[in-house]
Design a protein around this motif. Structure first.
Motif, PDB file in Angstrom:
ATOM      1  N   THR A   7      39.956  33.789  39.880  1.00 50.87           N
ATOM      2  CA  THR A   7      40.560  35.089  39.597  1.00 50.87           C
ATOM      3  C   THR A   7      39.872  36.169  40.415  1.00 50.87           C
ATOM      4  OG1 THR A   7      41.080  34.378  37.346  1.00 50.87           O
ATOM      5  CG2 THR A   7      41.080  36.745  37.772  1.00 50.87           C
ATOM      6  N   TRP A   8      38.539  36.157  40.418  1.00 56.17           N
ATOM      7  CA  TRP A   8      37.792  37.156  41.201  1.00 56.17           C
ATOM      8  C   TRP A   8      38.077  37.004  42.695  1.00 56.17           C
ATOM      9  CZ3 TRP A   8      35.587  41.468  39.789  1.00 56.17           C
ATOM     10  CH2 TRP A   8      35.210  41.637  38.472  1.00 56.17           C
ATOM     11  N   THR A  19      40.808  35.897  44.106  1.00 56.04           N
ATOM     12  CA  THR A  19      42.145  36.429  44.362  1.00 56.04           C
ATOM     13  C   THR A  19      42.118  37.952  44.374  1.00 56.04           C
ATOM     14  OG1 THR A  19      43.093  34.495  43.277  1.00 56.04           O
ATOM     15  CG2 THR A  19      44.529  36.390  43.553  1.00 56.04           C
TER      16      THR A  19
END
Length: 115
Positions: free
Chosen positions: A63-64, A66
């Protein structure tokens, strides 16, 4: 009195001592197996917990990643029109990575011709 006393020839006490010794040995072995089993279960639970933690950390890192890629792309797009952002992009050398082509198989090149 003769040398054959009926109470001395009965094997009760030696057999009883052997049975007690064997019973004690079995009890110790069973206790040892139970302790090892408990230790294995604890280690299995710890490994399972660690694996779940690693999976959640991997999801968070994706997530980070992205989000950071999106921010870098936004900076590059904004750098085309804003001179201050362009200076930041040049200072920190922010660039888009080109997709990497899959490596060619070396088996075709390294194979020897049959003689």
């Amino acid at each position: 009195m003769s040398g054959d006393d009926p109470q001395l020839s009965v094997p009760f006490w030696p057999v009883l001592l052997l049975v007690l010794a064997f019973s004690l040995f079995l009890c110790v072995e069973i206790y040892s197996v139970l302790r090892v089993t408990d230790r294995i279960e604890q280690q299995h639970a710890a490994v399972t917990k660690r694996a779940q933690l690693m999976e959640s950390q991997m999801a968070a890192s994706k997530t980070w990643q992205t989000m950071l890629e999106g921010m870098a792309n936004d900076l590059l797009d904004l750098g085309k029109s804003d001179s201050e952002v362009r200076k930041l992009v040049e200072k920190y050398q922010i660039r888009k990575n080109q997709p990497v082509a899959p490596p060619e198989s070396k088996g075709d090149k390294d194979s020897k011709p049959a003689e």
